[in-house]
Design a protein around this motif. Sequence first.
Motif, PDB file in Angstrom:
ATOM      1  N   GLU A   1       3.246  13.618 -14.125  1.00 61.52           N
ATOM      2  CA  GLU A   1       2.458  14.832 -13.883  1.00 61.52           C
ATOM      3  C   GLU A   1       1.230  14.492 -13.040  1.00 61.52           C
ATOM      4  N   PRO A   2       1.341  14.599 -11.704  1.00 64.97           N
ATOM      5  CA  PRO A   2       0.223  14.236 -10.839  1.00 64.97           C
ATOM      6  C   PRO A   2      -1.070  15.004 -11.129  1.00 64.97           C
ATOM      7  N   GLY A   3      -0.985  16.162 -11.725  1.00 58.33           N
ATOM      8  CA  GLY A   3      -2.173  16.942 -12.045  1.00 58.33           C
ATOM      9  C   GLY A   3      -2.887  16.470 -13.301  1.00 58.33           C
ATOM     10  N   SER A   4      -2.285  15.563 -14.039  1.00 59.31           N
ATOM     11  CA  SER A   4      -2.877  15.069 -15.274  1.00 59.31           C
ATOM     12  C   SER A   4      -4.039  14.133 -14.978  1.00 59.31           C
ATOM     13  N   ALA A   5      -5.067  14.232 -15.790  1.00 54.64           N
ATOM     14  CA  ALA A   5      -6.209  13.331 -15.646  1.00 54.64           C
ATOM     15  C   ALA A   5      -5.807  11.883 -15.917  1.00 54.64           C
ATOM     16  N   LEU A   6      -4.756  11.676 -16.674  1.00 56.71           N
ATOM     17  CA  LEU A   6      -4.289  10.326 -17.014  1.00 56.71           C
ATOM     18  C   LEU A   6      -3.298   9.758 -16.001  1.00 56.71           C
ATOM     19  N   HIS A   7      -2.838  10.588 -15.069  1.00 61.20           N
ATOM     20  CA  HIS A   7      -1.768  10.180 -14.154  1.00 61.20           C
ATOM     21  C   HIS A   7      -2.108   8.913 -13.368  1.00 61.20           C
ATOM     22  N   ALA A   8      -3.225   8.889 -12.698  1.00 62.13           N
ATOM     23  CA  ALA A   8      -3.562   7.745 -11.840  1.00 62.13           C
ATOM     24  C   ALA A   8      -3.647   6.446 -12.643  1.00 62.13           C
ATOM     25  N   SER A   9      -4.259   6.513 -13.807  1.00 64.58           N
ATOM     26  CA  SER A   9      -4.370   5.314 -14.639  1.00 64.58           C
ATOM     27  C   SER A   9      -3.004   4.841 -15.112  1.00 64.58           C
ATOM     28  N   CYS A  10      -2.140   5.768 -15.481  1.00 61.76           N
ATOM     29  CA  CYS A  10      -0.795   5.401 -15.934  1.00 61.76           C
ATOM     30  C   CYS A  10       0.025   4.806 -14.791  1.00 61.76           C
ATOM     31  N   VAL A  11      -0.100   5.375 -13.600  1.00 60.68           N
ATOM     32  CA  VAL A  11       0.636   4.861 -12.438  1.00 60.68           C
ATOM     33  C   VAL A  11       0.176   3.441 -12.115  1.00 60.68           C
ATOM     34  N   THR A  12      -1.122   3.202 -12.177  1.00 63.02           N
ATOM     35  CA  THR A  12      -1.658   1.864 -11.918  1.00 63.02           C
ATOM     36  C   THR A  12      -1.156   0.872 -12.960  1.00 63.02           C
ATOM     37  N   LEU A  13      -1.156   1.284 -14.208  1.00 59.96           N
ATOM     38  CA  LEU A  13      -0.667   0.425 -15.280  1.00 59.96           C
ATOM     39  C   LEU A  13       0.821   0.120 -15.098  1.00 59.96           C
ATOM     40  N   ARG A  14       1.592   1.139 -14.773  1.00 60.28           N
ATOM     41  CA  ARG A  14       3.036   0.939 -14.546  1.00 60.28           C
ATOM     42  C   ARG A  14       3.264  -0.027 -13.382  1.00 60.28           C
ATOM     43  N   ALA A  15       2.485   0.100 -12.320  1.00 58.24           N
ATOM     44  CA  ALA A  15       2.628  -0.791 -11.160  1.00 58.24           C
ATOM     45  C   ALA A  15       2.308  -2.239 -11.531  1.00 58.24           C
ATOM     46  N   ALA A  16       1.318  -2.426 -12.383  1.00 58.62           N
ATOM     47  CA  ALA A  16       0.965  -3.787 -12.822  1.00 58.62           C
ATOM     48  C   ALA A  16       2.125  -4.411 -13.588  1.00 58.62           C
ATOM     49  N   GLY A  17       2.727  -3.656 -14.473  1.00 52.54           N
ATOM     50  CA  GLY A  17       3.879  -4.147 -15.215  1.00 52.54           C
ATOM     51  C   GLY A  17       5.071  -4.391 -14.302  1.00 52.54           C
ATOM     52  N   ALA A  18       5.259  -3.516 -13.332  1.00 54.15           N
ATOM     53  CA  ALA A  18       6.378  -3.667 -12.398  1.00 54.15           C
ATOM     54  C   ALA A  18       6.245  -4.969 -11.610  1.00 54.15           C
ATOM     55  N   ARG A  19       5.035  -5.332 -11.229  1.00 50.82           N
ATOM     56  CA  ARG A  19       4.829  -6.597 -10.513  1.00 50.82           C
ATOM     57  C   ARG A  19       5.252  -7.788 -11.380  1.00 50.82           C
ATOM     58  N   LEU A  20       4.885  -7.746 -12.659  1.00 44.63           N
ATOM     59  CA  LEU A  20       5.301  -8.828 -13.559  1.00 44.63           C
ATOM     60  C   LEU A  20       6.818  -8.858 -13.721  1.00 44.63           C
ATOM     61  N   LEU A  21       7.421  -7.694 -13.824  1.00 43.59           N
ATOM     62  CA  LEU A  21       8.870  -7.611 -13.952  1.00 43.59           C
ATOM     63  C   LEU A  21       9.549  -8.158 -12.702  1.00 43.59           C
ATOM     64  N   VAL A  22       9.102  -7.741 -11.520  1.00 49.25           N
ATOM     65  CA  VAL A  22       9.694  -8.199 -10.261  1.00 49.25           C
ATOM     66  C   VAL A  22       9.560  -9.717 -10.137  1.00 49.25           C
ATOM     67  N   ARG A  23       8.425 -10.230 -10.536  1.00 45.72           N
ATOM     68  CA  ARG A  23       8.203 -11.682 -10.501  1.00 45.72           C
ATOM     69  C   ARG A  23       9.200 -12.398 -11.419  1.00 45.72           C
ATOM     70  N   ALA A  24       9.406 -11.879 -12.625  1.00 45.78           N
ATOM     71  CA  ALA A  24      10.371 -12.482 -13.546  1.00 45.78           C
ATOM     72  C   ALA A  24      11.800 -12.333 -13.002  1.00 45.78           C
TER      73      ALA A  24
END
Length: 185
Positions: free
Chosen positions: A109-132
């Motif tokens: 939900e891009p309109g959510s106040a939490l959206h940007a923080s959640c997307v950033t958090l997901r991207a951080a985890g994705a980097r660790l996953l891609v590395r593994a």
Amino acid sequence: MRADAQRNRDHLLAVAGTIVVEEGVDVSMRDIARRAGVGLATLLRHFPTREALLEALLRTSFEELTARASALEASDAAREALVSWVRECVAWTTEYRGATELMAAAIDEPGSALHASCVTLRAAGARLLVRAQAAGEARGDLDGDDLFALIAMLAWAGDQPALAPRAEHLFDVVASAVLTGAGGR
């Protein structure tokens, strides 16, 4: 922001954090204001909606988890970095009762106040996953969305009184399903 206004805001966030850990994200704004020793109008001046309050409260933790992912990413143990970070995310999400549902809704939900923080958090985890994955230590058919969903699922299970005693075992089962190679985790 004036120093006294910043102190009030910081105090409101500290009180809200304590209450959310104790009672969950559905606690009333009126209860937060009362326990903070301010009027509801004061709370609403700083945080006009519950989502704005939760975003401010959770953003700091999201930033810490994102920084932690970066620190782990710099280590040379991709498997351990991924498992450690997921474990920390699950523990944090379980601590803030009800946050799992907010995060799962906000991610899409891009309109959510939490959206940007959640997307950033997901991207951080994705980097660790891609590395593994690049190291041959994690399944190749998973992506950051899957990892975010698994974290939410594990946190939800840990938040359920009937399932909480099994949460660590379930974490181990999921980790061994995500990881490849000898020994699973």
